[in-house]
Design a protein around this motif. Structure first.
Motif, PDB file in Angstrom:
ATOM      1  N   GLU A  74       0.836  -1.209   0.000  1.00 22.50           N
ATOM      2  CA  GLU A  74       0.000   0.000   0.000  1.00 22.50           C
ATOM      3  C   GLU A  74       0.867   1.254   0.000  1.00 22.50           C
ATOM      4  O   GLU A  74       0.489   2.272   0.597  1.00 22.50           O
ATOM      5  N   SER A  75       1.986   1.203  -0.651  1.00 19.79           N
ATOM      6  CA  SER A  75       2.928   2.323  -0.633  1.00 19.79           C
ATOM      7  C   SER A  75       2.258   3.645  -1.009  1.00 19.79           C
ATOM      8  O   SER A  75       1.771   3.824  -2.133  1.00 19.79           O
ATOM      9  N   ALA A  76       2.246   4.578  -0.046  1.00 23.24           N
ATOM     10  CA  ALA A  76       1.619   5.885  -0.294  1.00 23.24           C
ATOM     11  C   ALA A  76       2.374   6.634  -1.388  1.00 23.24           C
ATOM     12  O   ALA A  76       1.759   7.322  -2.219  1.00 23.24           O
ATOM     13  N   SER A  77       3.693   6.498  -1.401  1.00 18.99           N
ATOM     14  CA  SER A  77       4.453   7.245  -2.416  1.00 18.99           C
ATOM     15  C   SER A  77       4.186   6.681  -3.808  1.00 18.99           C
ATOM     16  O   SER A  77       4.057   7.439  -4.773  1.00 18.99           O
ATOM     17  N   GLU A  78       4.038   5.353  -3.917  1.00 21.68           N
ATOM     18  CA  GLU A  78       3.707   4.803  -5.248  1.00 21.68           C
ATOM     19  C   GLU A  78       2.287   5.213  -5.663  1.00 21.68           C
ATOM     20  O   GLU A  78       2.058   5.628  -6.807  1.00 21.68           O
ATOM     21  N   LEU A  79       1.342   5.114  -4.733  1.00 21.99           N
ATOM     22  CA  LEU A  79      -0.048   5.471  -5.077  1.00 21.99           C
ATOM     23  C   LEU A  79      -0.144   6.947  -5.449  1.00 21.99           C
ATOM     24  O   LEU A  79      -0.926   7.325  -6.342  1.00 21.99           O
ATOM     25  N   GLY A  92       9.714   9.516   3.105  1.00 19.67           N
ATOM     26  CA  GLY A  92      10.689  10.178   3.970  1.00 19.67           C
ATOM     27  C   GLY A  92      11.262   9.138   4.912  1.00 19.67           C
ATOM     28  O   GLY A  92      10.556   8.598   5.768  1.00 19.67           O
ATOM     29  N   TYR A  93      12.504   8.771   4.718  1.00 17.70           N
ATOM     30  CA  TYR A  93      13.179   7.816   5.591  1.00 17.70           C
ATOM     31  C   TYR A  93      14.229   8.592   6.392  1.00 17.70           C
ATOM     32  O   TYR A  93      15.187   9.113   5.827  1.00 17.70           O
ATOM     33  N   HIS A  94      14.019   8.648   7.699  1.00 14.09           N
ATOM     34  CA  HIS A  94      14.939   9.373   8.578  1.00 14.09           C
ATOM     35  C   HIS A  94      15.204  10.775   8.031  1.00 14.09           C
ATOM     36  O   HIS A  94      16.335  11.238   7.970  1.00 14.09           O
ATOM     37  N   CYS A 103       6.242  11.527   0.836  1.00 14.51           N
ATOM     38  CA  CYS A 103       5.272  10.983   1.800  1.00 14.51           C
ATOM     39  C   CYS A 103       6.008  10.568   3.063  1.00 14.51           C
ATOM     40  O   CYS A 103       6.967   9.800   2.988  1.00 14.51           O
ATOM     41  N   ALA A 104       5.557  11.050   4.195  1.00 14.27           N
ATOM     42  CA  ALA A 104       6.166  10.627   5.458  1.00 14.27           C
ATOM     43  C   ALA A 104       5.106  10.630   6.549  1.00 14.27           C
ATOM     44  O   ALA A 104       4.037  11.217   6.395  1.00 14.27           O
ATOM     45  N   TYR A 105       5.451   9.980   7.663  1.00 14.29           N
ATOM     46  CA  TYR A 105       4.516   9.878   8.770  1.00 14.29           C
ATOM     47  C   TYR A 105       4.401  11.187   9.546  1.00 14.29           C
ATOM     48  O   TYR A 105       3.538  11.338  10.388  1.00 14.29           O
ATOM     49  N   GLN A 124       7.364  17.132   9.151  1.00 10.98           N
ATOM     50  CA  GLN A 124       8.748  17.608   9.076  1.00 10.98           C
ATOM     51  C   GLN A 124       9.562  16.782   8.072  1.00 10.98           C
ATOM     52  O   GLN A 124      10.251  17.333   7.210  1.00 10.98           O
ATOM     53  N   ALA A 125       9.435  15.456   8.160  1.00  7.77           N
ATOM     54  CA  ALA A 125      10.202  14.595   7.228  1.00  7.77           C
ATOM     55  C   ALA A 125       9.673  14.749   5.802  1.00  7.77           C
ATOM     56  O   ALA A 125      10.453  14.680   4.838  1.00  7.77           O
ATOM     57  N   ALA A 126       8.368  14.944   5.659  1.00  8.38           N
ATOM     58  CA  ALA A 126       7.824  15.123   4.304  1.00  8.38           C
ATOM     59  C   ALA A 126       8.425  16.385   3.680  1.00  8.38           C
ATOM     60  O   ALA A 126       8.840  16.387   2.516  1.00  8.38           O
ATOM     61  N   ASN A 159       1.272  13.679   4.458  1.00  7.11           N
ATOM     62  CA  ASN A 159       1.441  13.065   5.767  1.00  7.11           C
ATOM     63  C   ASN A 159       0.643  11.757   5.736  1.00  7.11           C
ATOM     64  O   ASN A 159      -0.587  11.772   5.802  1.00  7.11           O
ATOM     65  N   SER A 160       1.377  10.648   5.614  1.00  9.92           N
ATOM     66  CA  SER A 160       0.697   9.369   5.424  1.00  9.92           C
ATOM     67  C   SER A 160       0.065   8.852   6.718  1.00  9.92           C
ATOM     68  O   SER A 160      -0.668   7.857   6.692  1.00  9.92           O
ATOM     69  N   ALA A 161       0.332   9.510   7.837  1.00  5.93           N
ATOM     70  CA  ALA A 161      -0.373   9.150   9.070  1.00  5.93           C
ATOM     71  C   ALA A 161      -1.801   9.714   9.038  1.00  5.93           C
ATOM     72  O   ALA A 161      -2.707   9.167   9.654  1.00  5.93           O
TER      73      ALA A 161
HETATM   74  C1  LIG Z   1      13.247   3.175   7.581  1.00  9.36           C
HETATM   75  C2  LIG Z   1      12.122   4.167   7.783  1.00  9.36           C
HETATM   76  C3  LIG Z   1      12.407   5.435   8.207  1.00  9.36           C
HETATM   77  C4  LIG Z   1      11.383   6.359   8.391  1.00  9.36           C
HETATM   78  N1  LIG Z   1      11.703   7.613   8.813  1.00  9.36           N
HETATM   79  C5  LIG Z   1      10.709   8.500   8.981  1.00  9.36           C
HETATM   80  C6  LIG Z   1      11.018   9.809   9.440  1.00  9.36           C
HETATM   81  O1  LIG Z   1      12.153  10.160   9.705  1.00  9.36           O
HETATM   82  N2  LIG Z   1       9.992  10.668   9.603  1.00  9.36           N
HETATM   83  C7  LIG Z   1       8.697  10.325   9.314  1.00  9.36           C
HETATM   84  O2  LIG Z   1       7.806  11.160   9.452  1.00  9.36           O
HETATM   85  N3  LIG Z   1       8.378   9.106   8.856  1.00  9.36           N
HETATM   86  C8  LIG Z   1       9.350   8.193   8.698  1.00  9.36           C
HETATM   87  N4  LIG Z   1       9.044   6.942   8.245  1.00  9.36           N
HETATM   88  C9  LIG Z   1       7.666   6.644   7.848  1.00  9.36           C
HETATM   89  C10 LIG Z   1       7.501   6.715   6.325  1.00  9.36           C
HETATM   90  O3  LIG Z   1       7.988   7.940   5.801  1.00  9.36           O
HETATM   91  C11 LIG Z   1       6.035   6.611   5.935  1.00  9.36           C
HETATM   92  O4  LIG Z   1       5.507   5.418   6.467  1.00  9.36           O
HETATM   93  C12 LIG Z   1       5.847   6.649   4.432  1.00  9.36           C
HETATM   94  O5  LIG Z   1       4.466   6.667   4.152  1.00  9.36           O
HETATM   95  C13 LIG Z   1       6.483   5.444   3.767  1.00  9.36           C
HETATM   96  O6  LIG Z   1       6.254   5.491   2.376  1.00  9.36           O
HETATM   97  P1  LIG Z   1       5.332   4.413   1.674  1.00  9.36           P
HETATM   98  O7  LIG Z   1       3.941   4.585   2.247  1.00  9.36           O
HETATM   99  O8  LIG Z   1       5.426   4.749   0.234  1.00  9.36           O
HETATM  100  O9  LIG Z   1       5.859   3.050   1.986  1.00  9.36           O
HETATM  101  C14 LIG Z   1      10.039   5.998   8.114  1.00  9.36           C
HETATM  102  C15 LIG Z   1       9.762   4.686   7.686  1.00  9.36           C
HETATM  103  C16 LIG Z   1      10.781   3.778   7.531  1.00  9.36           C
HETATM  104  C17 LIG Z   1      10.451   2.379   7.068  1.00  9.36           C
END
Ligand SMILES: Cc1cc2nc3c(=O)[nH]c(=O)nc-3n(C[C@H](O)[C@H](O)[C@H](O)COP(=O)(O)O)c2cc1C
Length: 200
Positions: free
Chosen positions: A16-21, A77-79, A114-116, A119-121, A147-149
């Motif tokens: 269900e990857s938000a970034s792909e969708l 957004g990863y870290h 896309c991030a949770y 700030q990361a987004a 904001n995927s949350a």
């Molecule tokens: C390794 C990893 C690191 C992440 N780091 C952050 C982060 O720093 N800040 C944040 O808001 N979300 C973070 N997330 C959450 C993802 O950004 C969020 O779930 C996003 O929707 C993932 O993309 P996807 O839905 O396409 O899989 C992280 C998730 C993973 C797996």
């Protein structure tokens, strides 16, 4: 004259990857304006680390970018920044250095992060813009942070938040519109050799 070609790149391996969708949604908007679209999802970005021995997967990625007039790129957004998967794939665009169109020169690039958390987004979107600038691409005026949350996606792949859907649609349209304007202006891709060593 052939239709404008837009290539979507991005997402994660999550079903269900938000970034792909999100990229898919923007591509659908681009197609609705008459563009031809393609998508390279996460599984096609599984390339060897740049500089490691080739595995044979790289040419399909590079040729897809060569095919396109514009790109729509989506990253999680990863870290606080883009995923390693996507960054490594973008590193492979070094193969375009000596092309008639150097890197992403003259290409419109719509960017989605896309991030949770917000700030990361935001920081991921800023990083994507920096990468595209380094590759001489033209990020569209609108970039989209999600904001995927707070915003999920329905069974048909549409975002639950209509405002997010609207922004993705605008981004898809802007990407096509830039490509068309660029064509009308008649300015073909420039091979800016002199800048190669200083652009980074
Ligand atoms: C390794 C990893 C690191 C992440 N780091 C952050 C982060 O720093 N800040 C944040 O808001 N979300 C973070 N997330 C959450 C993802 O950004 C969020 O779930 C996003 O929707 C993932 O993309 P996807 O839905 O396409 O899989 C992280 C998730 C993973 C797996």
């Amino acid at each position: 004259m052939r239709t404008v070609r837009i290539l979507g790149i991005g997402g994660t391996h999550r079903p269900e990857s938000a970034s792909e969708l999100s990229v898919r949604h923007a591509l659908t908007a681009a197609r609705a304006t008459g563009a031809t679209v393609r998508l390279l999802p996460a599984r096609t970005l599984d390339l060897p680390f740049y500089g490691e021995p080739a595995t044979g997967a790289e040419p399909a990625f590079i040729d897809a970018v060569r095919w396109a007039d514009g790109l729509i790129i989506g990253s999680p957004g990863y870290h606080g920044t883009v995923s390693g998967l996507l960054k490594n794939a973008l590193d492979h665009l070094e193969a375009l250095r000596d092309d008639p169109r150097t890197y992403l020169d003259s290409m419109a690039v719509g960017l989605i992060a896309c991030a949770y958390g917000d700030q990361a987004a935001a920081s991921t979107l800023a990083t994507l813009r920096t990468i595209v600038h380094a590759l001489r691409g033209w990020p569209t005026p609108l970039g989209v942070t999600i904001n995927s949350a707070r915003c999920g996606f329905g069974a048909g792949g549409e975002p639950n938040d209509p405002a997010v859907g609207e922004r993705l649609t605008i981004l898809g349209r802007q990407t096509v519109e830039f490509c068309r304007r660029h064509r009308r202006a008649g300015s073909g891709p420039a091979r800016t050799e002199a800048l190669i060593d200083t652009a980074w």
